[in-house]
Write a protein that holds these residues in place. Sequence first.
Motif, mmCIF file in Angstrom:
data_model
loop_
_atom_site.group_PDB
_atom_site.id
_atom_site.type_symbol
_atom_site.label_atom_id
_atom_site.label_comp_id
_atom_site.label_asym_id
_atom_site.label_seq_id
_atom_site.Cartn_x
_atom_site.Cartn_y
_atom_site.Cartn_z
ATOM 1 N N TYR A 172 0.841 -1.202 0.000
ATOM 2 C CA TYR A 172 0.000 0.000 0.000
ATOM 3 C C TYR A 172 0.873 1.248 0.000
ATOM 4 O O TYR A 172 0.619 2.201 -0.758
ATOM 5 C CB TYR A 172 -0.927 0.014 1.212
ATOM 6 N N ASN A 189 -7.333 5.743 1.725
ATOM 7 C CA ASN A 189 -8.415 4.792 1.988
ATOM 8 C C ASN A 189 -8.220 4.219 3.390
ATOM 9 O O ASN A 189 -7.287 3.452 3.638
ATOM 10 C CB ASN A 189 -8.400 3.662 0.951
ATOM 11 N N LEU A 191 -9.414 2.050 6.667
ATOM 12 C CA LEU A 191 -10.212 0.860 6.989
ATOM 13 C C LEU A 191 -10.842 1.058 8.358
ATOM 14 O O LEU A 191 -10.159 1.018 9.378
ATOM 15 C CB LEU A 191 -9.315 -0.379 6.971
ATOM 16 N N ARG A 220 -13.981 0.247 2.750
ATOM 17 C CA ARG A 220 -14.162 -1.020 3.477
ATOM 18 C C ARG A 220 -14.382 -0.727 4.953
ATOM 19 O O ARG A 220 -13.590 -0.043 5.588
ATOM 20 C CB ARG A 220 -12.948 -1.934 3.302
ATOM 21 N N TRP A 231 -7.386 -6.994 5.829
ATOM 22 C CA TRP A 231 -7.476 -6.041 4.731
ATOM 23 C C TRP A 231 -6.208 -5.183 4.664
ATOM 24 O O TRP A 231 -5.694 -4.901 3.589
ATOM 25 C CB TRP A 231 -8.693 -5.142 4.921
ATOM 26 N N LYS A 236 -5.164 -3.075 1.272
ATOM 27 C CA LYS A 236 -6.422 -2.430 0.900
ATOM 28 C C LYS A 236 -6.591 -1.036 1.505
ATOM 29 O O LYS A 236 -7.526 -0.320 1.151
ATOM 30 C CB LYS A 236 -7.603 -3.300 1.317
#
Length: 311
Positions: A172, A189, A191, A220, A231, A236
């Motif tokens: 990431y 992003n 989580l 998410r 994740w 993610k």
Amino acid sequence: MKNLHDLRIFCETAQQGSLSACARKMDLSPAVVSASLKRLEADLGVLLFIRSTRNLRLTQKGEQFLRHCTDALAILDEATTQMHSEDAELSGVIQLSAPSDLGRNLLLPWLDEFMALHQKLEIRLQLSDSPADLYSQPVDLALRYGKPKDSGFIAIPIAPDNVPVLCASPSYIEHFGSPKTLQELTQHNCLCHGHNDTLHTRWVFNKDNKNTSIDVTGNRQCKDGDITRKWAIAGKGIARKSHLDIVQDLIQGRLIELDVDGWQGETFPLNLICAERRLLSPAVNAFKIHLQQKVAALLTQLGRNKLTTKA
């Protein structure tokens, strides 16, 4: 004062209210009880009882000594019980609730080791990020992060200095970079994790005894901490996780702890919670020590890993 038996006779006589009643309760003769009390009074140099043919009552000094004597004997009895308990094989049932991520990834192997040492113990484990109700559910103990909401609970520190930290996978960071300021978190992003009806989208940070918060968003969201962690490992997004939950991921390089201009999460201690002190059995005390040792060893390993990486 050398004779504990004299102290026990004194306490029992005060409780029973007569020499003869004490003698019957302790299976002694009245003469032995009387001699014991006289010996104790001579040793102390004070009169403990005022006696008549029909009545027996404590003097003021006797009442004062009784309070101290009762407490002292209780402490001695508890110490003796603990000594014998340590030698005896632990048995019974531990009904335990724990958070999802901590339970699956750290607690399960620790429980296996503990039960291998104490094979007569039974474990009944409940994993959930929603706090168990220690009054209504079949749970005696709970591993919980944060300060207990019920001030009547007994909280035993397991990881008192634990904090929530920002983390992301190497993949990431390679693709999206690492935020340098809290405001930059809004461009990433994130989580988000929660439990019950709460989803934590406002992250609170502390620096130089000052608090600030930032609202984050991401594609998410989950109320299972283990999924949030997975994740993050899969690249993610950025997660805000308990430091203890991701120690092994940090050691293995699956996750990287992010330093955002020195801002850190507030202390997020891990405690072993129970509703009543009587639940602190020898088995629970042994389990507490086992957990504290495992946490300390894990954090020491992380510290050594950081030193090796820097070198």
